[in-house]
Write an enzyme that holds these catalytic residues in place. Structure first.
Site, PDB file in Angstrom:
ATOM      1  N   GLY A 365     -54.694 -11.066  -2.639  1.00  0.00           N
ATOM      2  CA  GLY A 365     -54.076  -9.752  -2.581  1.00  0.00           C
ATOM      3  C   GLY A 365     -54.900  -8.718  -3.306  1.00  0.00           C
ATOM      4  N   PRO A 366     -54.497  -7.461  -3.235  1.00  0.00           N
ATOM      5  CA  PRO A 366     -55.237  -6.366  -3.880  1.00  0.00           C
ATOM      6  C   PRO A 366     -55.260  -6.531  -5.405  1.00  0.00           C
ATOM      7  CG  PRO A 366     -53.582  -5.530  -2.346  1.00  0.00           C
ATOM      8  CD  PRO A 366     -53.304  -6.977  -2.519  1.00  0.00           C
ATOM      9  N   PRO A 367     -56.168  -5.828  -6.092  1.00  0.00           N
ATOM     10  CA  PRO A 367     -56.203  -5.893  -7.559  1.00  0.00           C
ATOM     11  C   PRO A 367     -54.897  -5.387  -8.167  1.00  0.00           C
ATOM     12  CG  PRO A 367     -58.203  -4.850  -6.678  1.00  0.00           C
ATOM     13  CD  PRO A 367     -57.254  -4.992  -5.537  1.00  0.00           C
ATOM     14  N   THR A 369     -51.999  -7.002  -8.600  1.00  0.00           N
ATOM     15  CA  THR A 369     -50.719  -7.463  -8.049  1.00  0.00           C
ATOM     16  C   THR A 369     -50.173  -8.686  -8.791  1.00  0.00           C
ATOM     17  OG1 THR A 369     -51.992  -8.608  -6.338  1.00  0.00           O
ATOM     18  CG2 THR A 369     -51.005  -6.514  -5.741  1.00  0.00           C
ATOM     19  N   GLY A 370     -50.862  -9.131  -9.859  1.00  0.00           N
ATOM     20  CA  GLY A 370     -50.301 -10.203 -10.691  1.00  0.00           C
ATOM     21  C   GLY A 370     -50.745 -11.597 -10.328  1.00  0.00           C
ATOM     22  N   THR A 372     -53.447 -13.497 -11.452  1.00  0.00           N
ATOM     23  CA  THR A 372     -53.822 -14.331 -12.602  1.00  0.00           C
ATOM     24  C   THR A 372     -52.631 -14.562 -13.519  1.00  0.00           C
ATOM     25  OG1 THR A 372     -56.030 -13.341 -12.468  1.00  0.00           O
ATOM     26  CG2 THR A 372     -55.504 -14.579 -14.453  1.00  0.00           C
ATOM     27  N   SER A 688     -57.914  -1.376  15.010  1.00  0.00           N
ATOM     28  CA  SER A 688     -56.503  -0.988  14.926  1.00  0.00           C
ATOM     29  C   SER A 688     -56.280   0.522  14.965  1.00  0.00           C
ATOM     30  CB  SER A 688     -55.864  -1.576  13.666  1.00  0.00           C
ATOM     31  OG  SER A 688     -56.548  -1.143  12.522  1.00  0.00           O
ATOM     32  N   LYS A 731     -49.952  -2.362   5.704  1.00  0.00           N
ATOM     33  CA  LYS A 731     -49.909  -1.056   6.371  1.00  0.00           C
ATOM     34  C   LYS A 731     -48.517  -0.419   6.251  1.00  0.00           C
ATOM     35  CE  LYS A 731     -53.545  -2.219   9.717  1.00  0.00           C
ATOM     36  NZ  LYS A 731     -53.846  -2.539  11.119  1.00  0.00           N
TER      37      LYS A 731
END
Length: 782
Positions: A365-367, A369-370, A372, A688, A731
């Site tokens: 997921g994106p940086p 987002t928890g 680790t 897309s 999105k």
């Protein structure tokens, strides 16, 4: 075969301007010296054969590199060498010959020439610089006497050499002869060879001989002292010293014996696996035979330290209370239901079947987002030790598998190092940023991870340093990644991917209230009584100052406010304060993120698309305009090839269906169309945006604005079909953050709505389409 040439004959020899060049290694040949030389290698043999076939003359120059490293380039040679004549030559085999050579004169390399398999050079013959005076005679006499003293002291030089040196009348020849006979480094001899001033050469050789005489005198003095001491000592003392020396050589000092016994006790106590025990005992036997001061002793003792420190059979007992584990996960993280559900399932299976081989989870997921911190919560819930290694930028395979013990400073790889730090054979082991592992000439670390992350293989993981199998099957490996595309397919196949796509506005508010605000209040030296955030303030920070899927920027903005309040409290300006939405601009400045949808959508030719990025979803505006011209289509905004093709396909569809859409059939004959996607500095690509581009063009050509608060995504075909795309959750969340109320999606993406939070689904109206005409009917204002 020729006999040795006399110096008079040597002067008659004409040295050609171009000489074949043979490298010497740690050897210097002087003019007038006769010297045996062994020649190896195809290039050198070819050089000798061609020299023998002509005038037997070649050039010798000392190499600056070893035989293994030489490339026969100009920078490999010293520029001053000696021209020699081959007196005798005997071939031993095709690649080896024995030569008897005699030096002729010094030369300087002027230019290296090509055209042969061996090096050749254009040379300049160098003559000695000599002005005979009384100082020359004094230097010669002094050097001759000093050399005679050296011959007397030396156990290796024949005594006749002293008289021979005194018989030489030429100053330059005397210096060369003595320099060739004394035991000094080749670089020093090369320095003498390069000294053309005879007076300076005599001084240099005198200095070198003087140094050798001092060494020999000191050696003889030490020898005499030792002999004297031994003569004075009693026989018993002599024998005891011998016995002590023998014991030291065998490494049998008392301290060493104690250390060996300690290692032996550790090996017995550790209860190592059979193969590891045999290897440890074999290394211990080697250690017992070594001298403690040898380099190998340290290598062996370090290896035994690792073998006896690793937790081969020591581990923590799993806490398999499922309710408690669920409570810990809920305490530490809000939301992330899918990830929590999978973790609880894993724990349940471990409880019912303790010997099960668990999967390798990958949180993607994106940086922010928890990912680790979720792994840390799993370790806390299980009651296991936690180890984390960062794989970002790791390019050397030895980082994973370790170095072999033959290398200086060898160590095990990061996996074994992490296990040792954890002091447990079953920790929760996080491999952070697995998508950023690189590969180059040093190896491919991702390939080394294949064995580590395969439950069917890692029970016998072989680290190069240990050289015995270590069981990793009880370790719970968790990996994290921002994107999956860069992970090699074979490695990705071993991972069970759990996606953490980002948080909704409501989730961010709750996370900020529960975790971020209390943490930053404490970190900035405040107490909860001194500062309070209203829910409206947090909501305003999220919508007006951050635009991200994760929470890092939100926490930074909260930290900025806390620092501002801390400074006011420290100055005594306020005792406590409540942060409301109206107060935010005092600490964070003006609003940074404005809703662009209403401003952008006010004119025909603009449509809102949805895009996926590695940091989460985003909205994308596509703008189209027409001008007088002839069939030109311009695309700007740093678009990739796929996106350009989508624009071309959209235009072709409109031209084909122009009549049905109420557009003149020949509109393109005298029109140029420009399609632009703003944020031109950011590269964009993917299929897309096809639906969005077609809608923007249709809006422009029909002069109808696109419905406000509407966004869309989907790939198009020339026939007008709308094909499914990926990243729907990211999105949709991005659209929700931007305040979009309606979204057009391909019908085949209906199934992806299951992953969308219920509250988001309630706030957005979804339209599912199969054809482009449906899109245009929904998107364009009536």
């Amino acid at each position: 075969m020729n006999d040795q040439k006399q110096p008079e004959e040597m002067k008659i020899l004409k040295i050609p301007e171009i000489l074949p060049l043979m490298p010497l290694y740690n050897v210097v040949v002087f003019p007038n010296m006769v010297f045996p030389l062994e020649v190896f290698g195809e290039k050198s043999i070819t050089l000798v054969d061609e020299a023998m076939a002509t005038d037997r003359i070649m050039g010798l120059a000392m190499s600056k590199k070893s035989p293994a490293d030489i490339t026969y380039q100009p920078e490999d040679f010293y520029l001053i060498g000696t021209s020699v004549v081959i007196l005798k030559m005997a071939k031993i085999d095709d690649n080896k010959a024995s030569l008897f050579i005699q030096g002729i004169s010094r030369f300087r390399i002027v230019e290296f020439l090509e055209g042969k398999t061996y090096p050749r050079a254009r040379i300049e013959v160098l003559e000695d610089t000599l002005e005979k005076d009384i100082e020359i005679e004094a230097l010669m006499t002094n050097l001759g006497e000093m050399f005679e003293s050296m011959v007397r002291l030396s156990p290796v030089l024949p005594q006749e050499f002293g008289a021979m040196a005194k018989s030489i009348t030429a100053p330059g020849v005397l210096a060369d002869v003595i320099a060739s006979l004394i035991n000094i480094p080749a670089e020093e001899k090369q320095k003498v060879l390069e000294t053309l001033d005879v007076k300076q050469r005599l001084r240099e050789v005198t200095r070198l001989v003087s140094h050798q005489v001092e060494i020999l005198e000191l050696g003889n003095k030490i020898q005499s002292q030792i002999k004297s001491d031994l003569d004075k000592s009693q026989r018993e003392y002599y024998l005891r010293q011998q016995l002590k020396a023998i014991r030291q050589e065998l490494g049998e000092s008392e301290e060493t014996k104690v250390e060996i016994e300690e290692y032996r006790a550790k090996i017995e106590k550790k209860n190592l696996p059979e193969e590891a025990r045999k290897e440890a005992q074999r290394e211990l036997e080697r250690l017992s035979r070594m001298h403690p001061s040898s380099a190998e002793y340290t290598v062996s003792s370090t290896y035994l330290d690792w073998m006896t420190a690793l937790p081969w059979n020591e581990g923590t007992e799993d806490n398999l209370d499922i309710r408690k584990a669920r409570k810990i996960l809920d305490e530490d993280h809000f939301g992330l239901e899918k990830a929590k559900k999978r973790i609880i399932e894993y724990l349940a299976i471990r409880k019912l079947k303790p010997d099960s081989k668990g999967p390798i989870l990958c949180f993607a997921g994106p940086p922010g987002t928890g990912k680790t911190s979720l792994a840390l919560s799993i370790a806390r819930a299980l009651g296991r030790k936690f180890v984390r290694i960062a794989l970002g930028g790791v390019r050397d395979e030895a980082e994973i598998r370790g170095h072999r013990r033959t290398y200086v400073g060898a160590l095990p790889g990061r996996i074994i190092q992490g296990i040792r730090r954890a002091e447990s054979h079953n920790p929760v082991f996080v491999l952070d940023e697995i998508d950023k592992v690189g590969s180059d000439f040093r190896g491919d670390p991702s390939s080394a991870l294949l064995e580590v992350l395969d439950p069917e293989q890692n029970y016998s993981f072989m680290d190069h340093y240990l050289d015995v199998p270590f069981d990793l099957s009880r370790v719970m490996f968790i990996t994290t990644a921002n994107v999956l595309d860069t992970i090699p397919p074979a490695l990705r196949d071993r991972l069970e991917v759990i996606e953490l796509p980002g948080y909704t506005q409501d989730e961010k508010i709750k996370i900020a209230e529960r975790y971020l605000v209390p943490r930053q209040i404490s970190a900035n030296g405040l107490v909860p009584e001194q500062i309070k955030f209203t829910q409206g303030a947090i909501d305003f920070i999220i919508s007006g100052y951050t635009k991200e899927a994760g929470l890092r920027n939100l926490e930074r903005e909260i930290a900025t406010i806390c620092r501002g309040v801390a400074s006011r409290v420290a100055e005594g300006e306020v005792k406590s304060i409540s942060i409301t939405a109206k107060e935010i601009h005092k600490y964070l400045g003006p609003v940074r993120i404005m809703s662009e949808v209403n401003v952008r959508m006010s004119k025909p030719g603009v449509a809102t698309g949805l895009a996926w990025t590695p940091t989460g979803g985003d909205i994308l505006f596509v703008e189209a305009t027409a001008m007088k011209g002839k069939k030109g289509l311009t695309l700007t905004g740093q678009l990739g090839e796929v996106m350009k093709e989508s624009a071309t396909a959209a235009l072709s569809f409109i031209r084909t269906n122009a009549e049905d859409m109420g557009i003149p059939k020949d509109f393109f004959e005298e029109t140029d169309i420009h399609v632009h996607v703003p944020a031109g500095a950011i590269p964009k690509d993917g299929p897309s945006a096809g639906v969005t581009m077609l809608t923007a063009l249709a809006s422009l050509l029909t002069n109808k604005t696109v419905v406000r608060d509407l966004a869309m995504t989907g790939e198009i075909t020339l026939r007008g079909l709308v094909l499914p795309v990926g990243g729907i959750k990211e999105k949709v969340l991005a659209a929700h953050r931007a305040g979009i109320k309606k979204i057009i999606l391909p019908r085949w993406n209906r199934k992806d709505l299951v992953d969308i939070p219920i509250k988001v689904r309630k706030n957005i109206q979804f339209y599912f389409v199969e054809e482009m005409m449906e899109v245009l009917n929904l998107a364009l204002e009536k």
